[in-house]
Design a protein around this motif. Structure first.
Motif, mmCIF file in Angstrom:
data_model
loop_
_atom_site.group_PDB
_atom_site.id
_atom_site.type_symbol
_atom_site.label_atom_id
_atom_site.label_comp_id
_atom_site.label_asym_id
_atom_site.label_seq_id
_atom_site.Cartn_x
_atom_site.Cartn_y
_atom_site.Cartn_z
ATOM 1 N N LEU A 37 -20.691 0.376 -1.062
ATOM 2 C CA LEU A 37 -19.565 -0.430 -0.601
ATOM 3 C C LEU A 37 -18.908 -1.184 -1.755
ATOM 4 N N THR A 38 -19.724 -1.673 -2.663
ATOM 5 C CA THR A 38 -19.168 -2.399 -3.807
ATOM 6 C C THR A 38 -18.299 -1.487 -4.659
ATOM 7 N N LEU A 39 -18.815 -0.315 -4.990
ATOM 8 C CA LEU A 39 -18.062 0.632 -5.802
ATOM 9 C C LEU A 39 -16.796 1.092 -5.084
ATOM 10 N N SER A 40 -16.913 1.348 -3.782
ATOM 11 C CA SER A 40 -15.760 1.808 -3.012
ATOM 12 C C SER A 40 -14.683 0.734 -2.952
ATOM 13 N N SER A 41 -15.103 -0.517 -2.755
ATOM 14 C CA SER A 41 -14.140 -1.619 -2.674
ATOM 15 C C SER A 41 -13.482 -1.864 -4.028
ATOM 16 N N GLN A 42 -14.276 -1.814 -5.100
ATOM 17 C CA GLN A 42 -13.714 -2.012 -6.433
ATOM 18 C C GLN A 42 -12.661 -0.949 -6.740
ATOM 19 N N ALA A 43 -12.973 0.297 -6.412
ATOM 20 C CA ALA A 43 -12.032 1.382 -6.684
ATOM 21 C C ALA A 43 -10.763 1.224 -5.849
ATOM 22 N N ALA A 44 -10.927 0.812 -4.583
ATOM 23 C CA ALA A 44 -9.772 0.648 -3.705
ATOM 24 C C ALA A 44 -8.868 -0.480 -4.176
ATOM 25 N N PHE A 45 -9.446 -1.637 -4.484
ATOM 26 C CA PHE A 45 -8.638 -2.771 -4.921
ATOM 27 C C PHE A 45 -8.000 -2.518 -6.284
ATOM 28 N N ALA A 46 -8.692 -1.795 -7.154
ATOM 29 C CA ALA A 46 -8.113 -1.483 -8.457
ATOM 30 C C ALA A 46 -6.812 -0.705 -8.291
ATOM 31 N N ARG A 47 -6.723 0.124 -7.264
ATOM 32 C CA ARG A 47 -5.487 0.849 -6.978
ATOM 33 C C ARG A 47 -4.463 -0.061 -6.296
ATOM 34 N N LEU A 48 -4.920 -0.794 -5.296
ATOM 35 C CA LEU A 48 -4.000 -1.549 -4.443
ATOM 36 C C LEU A 48 -3.308 -2.688 -5.166
ATOM 37 N N ILE A 49 -3.985 -3.348 -6.097
ATOM 38 C CA ILE A 49 -3.372 -4.523 -6.716
ATOM 39 C C ILE A 49 -2.519 -4.183 -7.925
ATOM 40 N N GLN A 50 -2.363 -2.892 -8.221
ATOM 41 C CA GLN A 50 -1.396 -2.488 -9.231
ATOM 42 C C GLN A 50 0.013 -2.642 -8.649
ATOM 43 N N PRO A 51 1.030 -2.850 -9.483
ATOM 44 C CA PRO A 51 2.402 -2.853 -8.976
ATOM 45 C C PRO A 51 2.685 -1.566 -8.197
ATOM 46 N N GLY A 52 3.182 -1.719 -6.982
ATOM 47 C CA GLY A 52 3.433 -0.556 -6.140
ATOM 48 C C GLY A 52 2.184 0.005 -5.498
ATOM 49 N N GLY A 53 1.072 -0.721 -5.590
ATOM 50 C CA GLY A 53 -0.206 -0.195 -5.115
ATOM 51 C C GLY A 53 -0.238 0.175 -3.646
ATOM 52 N N PHE A 54 0.450 -0.585 -2.817
ATOM 53 C CA PHE A 54 0.531 -0.250 -1.395
ATOM 54 C C PHE A 54 1.643 0.771 -1.147
ATOM 55 N N TYR A 55 2.823 0.508 -1.707
ATOM 56 C CA TYR A 55 4.011 1.295 -1.377
ATOM 57 C C TYR A 55 3.907 2.744 -1.846
ATOM 58 N N ASP A 56 3.293 2.984 -2.994
ATOM 59 C CA ASP A 56 3.264 4.320 -3.580
ATOM 60 C C ASP A 56 2.246 5.245 -2.925
ATOM 61 N N ASP A 57 1.546 4.771 -1.938
ATOM 62 C CA ASP A 57 0.480 5.539 -1.291
ATOM 63 C C ASP A 57 0.771 5.616 0.205
ATOM 64 N N GLN A 58 0.954 6.827 0.723
ATOM 65 C CA GLN A 58 1.254 6.984 2.147
ATOM 66 C C GLN A 58 0.141 6.428 3.027
ATOM 67 N N LEU A 59 -1.093 6.469 2.537
ATOM 68 C CA LEU A 59 -2.217 5.993 3.339
ATOM 69 C C LEU A 59 -2.179 4.491 3.541
ATOM 70 N N THR A 60 -1.634 3.760 2.567
ATOM 71 C CA THR A 60 -1.693 2.298 2.610
ATOM 72 C C THR A 60 -0.327 1.632 2.736
ATOM 73 N N ARG A 61 0.750 2.396 2.706
ATOM 74 C CA ARG A 61 2.096 1.808 2.724
ATOM 75 C C ARG A 61 2.331 1.012 3.997
ATOM 76 N N LEU A 62 2.879 -0.192 3.825
ATOM 77 C CA LEU A 62 3.242 -1.040 4.955
ATOM 78 C C LEU A 62 4.679 -0.733 5.366
ATOM 79 N N THR A 63 4.952 -0.832 6.665
ATOM 80 C CA THR A 63 6.300 -0.624 7.171
ATOM 81 C C THR A 63 6.846 -1.939 7.704
ATOM 82 N N VAL A 64 8.163 -2.090 7.645
ATOM 83 C CA VAL A 64 8.790 -3.306 8.149
ATOM 84 C C VAL A 64 8.574 -3.353 9.653
ATOM 85 N N PRO A 65 7.873 -4.374 10.163
ATOM 86 C CA PRO A 65 7.595 -4.424 11.606
ATOM 87 C C PRO A 65 8.848 -4.685 12.404
ATOM 88 N N ASP A 66 8.940 -4.050 13.562
ATOM 89 C CA ASP A 66 10.098 -4.237 14.432
ATOM 90 C C ASP A 66 9.868 -5.473 15.290
#
Length: 231
Positions: free
Chosen positions: A46-75
């Motif tokens: 879990l530690t390794l998995s979380s570290q790898a995930a956050f290392a991707r997510l907290i980069q500029p565009g980390g959420f938006y550039d990934d279809q799996l994690t991209r947030l959409t404007v809520p209606d």
């Protein structure tokens, strides 16, 4: 790719911590073979998995550039405000600008979620750790998600709520903020939930990847546990 944004000092510190943390995990692997319990194996996974995930997510565009994690404007303006929201988002350029801004806010909010996840992992106990290790998919991440509940949503809400009042959202807030009954907090809550879901999806993906190729962990004891070895 999303527009480049500068990395904030707090995010640089967090990136540094994430970069250093795996070294500590690997260093711990100098422990003689035979002393790693299944429970500690799940914790390391879990530690390794979380570290790898956050290392991707907290980069500029980390959420938006990934279809799996991209947030959409809520209606959130659906119903009374639906027509107004549709007018505001009538062009692809406006939609993209707001979507990128939303996801950039999520990147900043992830700073608050990271230590909470790591602390939860360190405190977790596992009733059947061996079954979790030998399972497929991402059972450890699923358990982590159940253990943390809505804590990530609560942790990220202040950052997201503040971000929605920033300059990047002037189009959205100017068009909808004046409407009677418009609830900016509702959008912040929705985005916080989306960000939390995205974080766990990202962690789960890393867990599944480590299970598919245990050698990626660079942890001899964890490799043996994930491969069904006995000590």
């Amino acid at each position: 790719m999303s527009d480049l944004i500068p990395v904030s000092p707090s995010r640089r510190r967090l990136l540094g911590l994430i970069a250093v943390a795996p070294v500590a995990v690997v260093a711990a692997c100098s422990t003689p073979i035979g002393t790693l319990s299944p429970e500690e194996g799940v914790r390391r996974l879990l530690t390794l998995s979380s570290q790898a995930a956050f290392a991707r997510l907290i980069q500029p565009g980390g959420f938006y550039d990934d279809q799996l994690t991209r947030l959409t404007v809520p209606d959130a303006a659906n119903g009374r405000g639906g027509a107004v929201l549709a007018a505001v988002l009538r062009t692809d350029a406006v939609q993209r600008r707001i979507a990128i801004a939303v996801n950039d806010v999520a990147v900043d909010a992830a700073d608050r979620a990271t230590p909470l996840v790591m602390d939860a992992i360190s405190r977790m106990t596992f009733s059947d750790a061996l079954a979790i290790l030998r399972g497929g998919g991402s059972p450890a991440t699923d358990l982590l998600r159940r253990e943390t509940g809505g804590a990530l949503v609560d942790a990220m809400f202040p950052e997201i709520s503040a971000g929605l009042r920033g300059d990047a959202f002037e189009i959205l807030t100017a068009a909808l903020g004046a409407r009677s009954g418009f609830d900016l907090g509702g959008i912040a809550t929705s985005l916080s939930r989306q960000a939390s879901d995205s974080i766990f999806r990202a962690i789960g993906r890393e867990e599944a990847a480590f299970r598919a190729d245990p050698r990626r962990t660079r942890d001899p004891l964890l490799i043996a546990l994930l491969s069904g070895g006995r000590f």
